[in-house]
Design a protein around this motif. Structure first.
Motif, PDB file in Angstrom:
ATOM      1  N   ARG A  18     -36.521 -21.015   1.424  1.00  0.00           N
ATOM      2  CA  ARG A  18     -36.092 -22.314   0.871  1.00  0.00           C
ATOM      3  C   ARG A  18     -34.772 -22.689   1.524  1.00  0.00           C
ATOM      4  N   GLY A  19     -34.803 -23.785   2.256  1.00  0.00           N
ATOM      5  CA  GLY A  19     -33.618 -24.121   3.036  1.00  0.00           C
ATOM      6  C   GLY A  19     -33.475 -23.111   4.156  1.00  0.00           C
ATOM      7  N   TRP A  20     -32.316 -22.715   4.431  1.00  0.00           N
ATOM      8  CA  TRP A  20     -32.044 -21.752   5.501  1.00  0.00           C
ATOM      9  C   TRP A  20     -31.414 -20.508   4.913  1.00  0.00           C
ATOM     10  N   GLY A  47     -26.314 -27.553  11.004  1.00  0.00           N
ATOM     11  CA  GLY A  47     -25.149 -28.359  10.656  1.00  0.00           C
ATOM     12  C   GLY A  47     -23.824 -27.669  10.926  1.00  0.00           C
ATOM     13  N   ASP A  48     -23.823 -26.352  11.144  1.00  0.00           N
ATOM     14  CA  ASP A  48     -22.589 -25.623  11.466  1.00  0.00           C
ATOM     15  C   ASP A  48     -22.179 -25.901  12.906  1.00  0.00           C
ATOM     16  N   THR A  49     -20.912 -25.635  13.207  1.00  0.00           N
ATOM     17  CA  THR A  49     -20.417 -25.717  14.574  1.00  0.00           C
ATOM     18  C   THR A  49     -20.241 -24.307  15.109  1.00  0.00           C
ATOM     19  N   VAL A  50     -20.836 -24.044  16.257  1.00  0.00           N
ATOM     20  CA  VAL A  50     -20.688 -22.761  16.939  1.00  0.00           C
ATOM     21  C   VAL A  50     -19.625 -22.964  18.007  1.00  0.00           C
ATOM     22  N   GLN A  51     -18.571 -22.129  17.965  1.00  0.00           N
ATOM     23  CA  GLN A  51     -17.443 -22.327  18.873  1.00  0.00           C
ATOM     24  C   GLN A  51     -17.393 -21.252  19.950  1.00  0.00           C
ATOM     25  N   ASN A  52     -16.763 -21.602  21.059  1.00  0.00           N
ATOM     26  CA  ASN A  52     -16.504 -20.691  22.178  1.00  0.00           C
ATOM     27  C   ASN A  52     -17.769 -20.083  22.776  1.00  0.00           C
ATOM     28  N   ILE A  53     -18.772 -20.915  23.006  1.00  0.00           N
ATOM     29  CA  ILE A  53     -20.002 -20.457  23.645  1.00  0.00           C
ATOM     30  C   ILE A  53     -19.759 -20.418  25.154  1.00  0.00           C
ATOM     31  N   PRO A  54     -19.945 -19.249  25.794  1.00  0.00           N
ATOM     32  CA  PRO A  54     -19.745 -19.204  27.247  1.00  0.00           C
ATOM     33  C   PRO A  54     -20.924 -19.837  27.981  1.00  0.00           C
ATOM     34  N   VAL A  55     -20.633 -20.773  28.866  1.00  0.00           N
ATOM     35  CA  VAL A  55     -21.664 -21.418  29.686  1.00  0.00           C
ATOM     36  C   VAL A  55     -21.125 -21.566  31.112  1.00  0.00           C
ATOM     37  N   THR A  56     -22.025 -21.829  32.032  1.00  0.00           N
ATOM     38  CA  THR A  56     -21.642 -22.087  33.419  1.00  0.00           C
ATOM     39  C   THR A  56     -21.833 -23.572  33.694  1.00  0.00           C
ATOM     40  N   ASP A  57     -20.793 -24.224  34.167  1.00  0.00           N
ATOM     41  CA  ASP A  57     -20.861 -25.640  34.509  1.00  0.00           C
ATOM     42  C   ASP A  57     -21.775 -25.787  35.722  1.00  0.00           C
ATOM     43  N   PRO A  58     -22.912 -26.522  35.581  1.00  0.00           N
ATOM     44  CA  PRO A  58     -23.859 -26.626  36.700  1.00  0.00           C
ATOM     45  C   PRO A  58     -23.271 -27.344  37.918  1.00  0.00           C
ATOM     46  N   ALA A  59     -22.297 -28.208  37.716  1.00  0.00           N
ATOM     47  CA  ALA A  59     -21.727 -28.961  38.835  1.00  0.00           C
ATOM     48  C   ALA A  59     -20.772 -28.110  39.666  1.00  0.00           C
ATOM     49  N   THR A  60     -19.977 -27.265  38.991  1.00  0.00           N
ATOM     50  CA  THR A  60     -18.943 -26.518  39.708  1.00  0.00           C
ATOM     51  C   THR A  60     -19.212 -25.018  39.769  1.00  0.00           C
ATOM     52  N   GLY A  61     -20.103 -24.513  38.916  1.00  0.00           N
ATOM     53  CA  GLY A  61     -20.340 -23.075  38.845  1.00  0.00           C
ATOM     54  C   GLY A  61     -19.269 -22.341  38.070  1.00  0.00           C
ATOM     55  N   GLU A  62     -18.312 -23.090  37.527  1.00  0.00           N
ATOM     56  CA  GLU A  62     -17.195 -22.509  36.775  1.00  0.00           C
ATOM     57  C   GLU A  62     -17.664 -22.063  35.390  1.00  0.00           C
ATOM     58  N   HIS A  63     -17.150 -20.933  34.937  1.00  0.00           N
ATOM     59  CA  HIS A  63     -17.456 -20.443  33.591  1.00  0.00           C
ATOM     60  C   HIS A  63     -16.502 -21.117  32.605  1.00  0.00           C
ATOM     61  N   ILE A  64     -17.095 -21.776  31.604  1.00  0.00           N
ATOM     62  CA  ILE A  64     -16.291 -22.482  30.595  1.00  0.00           C
ATOM     63  C   ILE A  64     -16.782 -22.095  29.207  1.00  0.00           C
ATOM     64  N   VAL A  66     -17.609 -23.768  25.329  1.00  0.00           N
ATOM     65  CA  VAL A  66     -17.820 -25.039  24.635  1.00  0.00           C
ATOM     66  C   VAL A  66     -18.095 -24.776  23.157  1.00  0.00           C
ATOM     67  N   SER A  67     -17.990 -25.831  22.365  1.00  0.00           N
ATOM     68  CA  SER A  67     -18.364 -25.786  20.957  1.00  0.00           C
ATOM     69  C   SER A  67     -19.528 -26.743  20.757  1.00  0.00           C
ATOM     70  N   VAL A  68     -20.487 -26.339  19.910  1.00  0.00           N
ATOM     71  CA  VAL A  68     -21.689 -27.142  19.690  1.00  0.00           C
ATOM     72  C   VAL A  68     -21.943 -27.245  18.202  1.00  0.00           C
ATOM     73  N   ARG A  69     -22.217 -28.459  17.719  1.00  0.00           N
ATOM     74  CA  ARG A  69     -22.641 -28.650  16.336  1.00  0.00           C
ATOM     75  C   ARG A  69     -24.164 -28.584  16.317  1.00  0.00           C
ATOM     76  N   LEU A  70     -24.700 -27.688  15.498  1.00  0.00           N
ATOM     77  CA  LEU A  70     -26.152 -27.507  15.432  1.00  0.00           C
ATOM     78  C   LEU A  70     -26.807 -28.646  14.672  1.00  0.00           C
ATOM     79  N   PRO A  71     -27.938 -29.149  15.175  1.00  0.00           N
ATOM     80  CA  PRO A  71     -28.677 -30.155  14.416  1.00  0.00           C
ATOM     81  C   PRO A  71     -29.269 -29.524  13.144  1.00  0.00           C
ATOM     82  N   GLU A  72     -29.812 -30.333  12.286  1.00  0.00           N
ATOM     83  CA  GLU A  72     -30.350 -29.871  10.994  1.00  0.00           C
ATOM     84  C   GLU A  72     -31.630 -29.053  11.131  1.00  0.00           C
ATOM     85  N   ASP A  73     -32.187 -28.960  12.341  1.00  0.00           N
ATOM     86  CA  ASP A  73     -33.426 -28.199  12.514  1.00  0.00           C
ATOM     87  C   ASP A  73     -33.263 -27.012  13.449  1.00  0.00           C
ATOM     88  N   GLU A  74     -32.002 -26.553  13.652  1.00  0.00           N
ATOM     89  CA  GLU A  74     -31.755 -25.410  14.529  1.00  0.00           C
ATOM     90  C   GLU A  74     -30.737 -24.455  13.909  1.00  0.00           C
TER      91      GLU A  74
END
Length: 117
Positions: A18-20, A47-64, A66-74
């Motif tokens: 029920r719910g999550w 609905g939560d925000t996940v912070q400091n997710i390591p990703v690679t910038d596709p344009a520069t290849g640089e490791h950065i 990011v923070s992402v707010r999750l949609p209501e279905d993830e």
């Protein structure tokens, strides 16, 4: 999910979520990409925000980071072994329609019977 869950453990899974489930709940789901059944802990709810997710910038290849707010279905699902676990840090958020249920009780082997924590 070692040491919380070991190979050979038999688990009861509640398919009626029920719910999550709460953060830290043990979640059984179909892994994105492979479709294999996997077990992880709930790291962030819809609905939560996940912070400091390591990703690679596709344009520069640089490791950065990011923070992402999750949609209501993830949700964001994490393994216990951060160095070796394949989880949302690798494949991103998991759609709730891939969730099978919440594992809550181990009923075998006998010496390990009890609620999952």
């Amino acid at each position: 999910m070692r040491p919380a869950i070991e190979p050979g453990d038999w688990l009861l899974v509640d398919p009626v979520v029920r719910g999550w489930p709460r953060r830290g709940s043990v979640v059984v789901f179909l892994e994105p990409g492979s479709g294999l059944v996997a077990i992880k802990s709930g790291g962030a709810r819809p609905g939560d925000t996940v912070q400091n997710i390591p990703v690679t910038d596709p344009a520069t290849g640089e490791h950065i980071r990011v923070s992402v707010r999750l949609p209501e279905d993830e949700a964001w699902l994490l393994g216990d072994d951060t160095a070796r676990s394949i989880d949302s840090r690798r494949y991103g958020p998991v759609s709730l329609d891939r969730v099978i249920g919440r594992a809550w009780f181990r009923y075998a082997p006998v010496p390990r019977i009890g609620r999952l924590r």
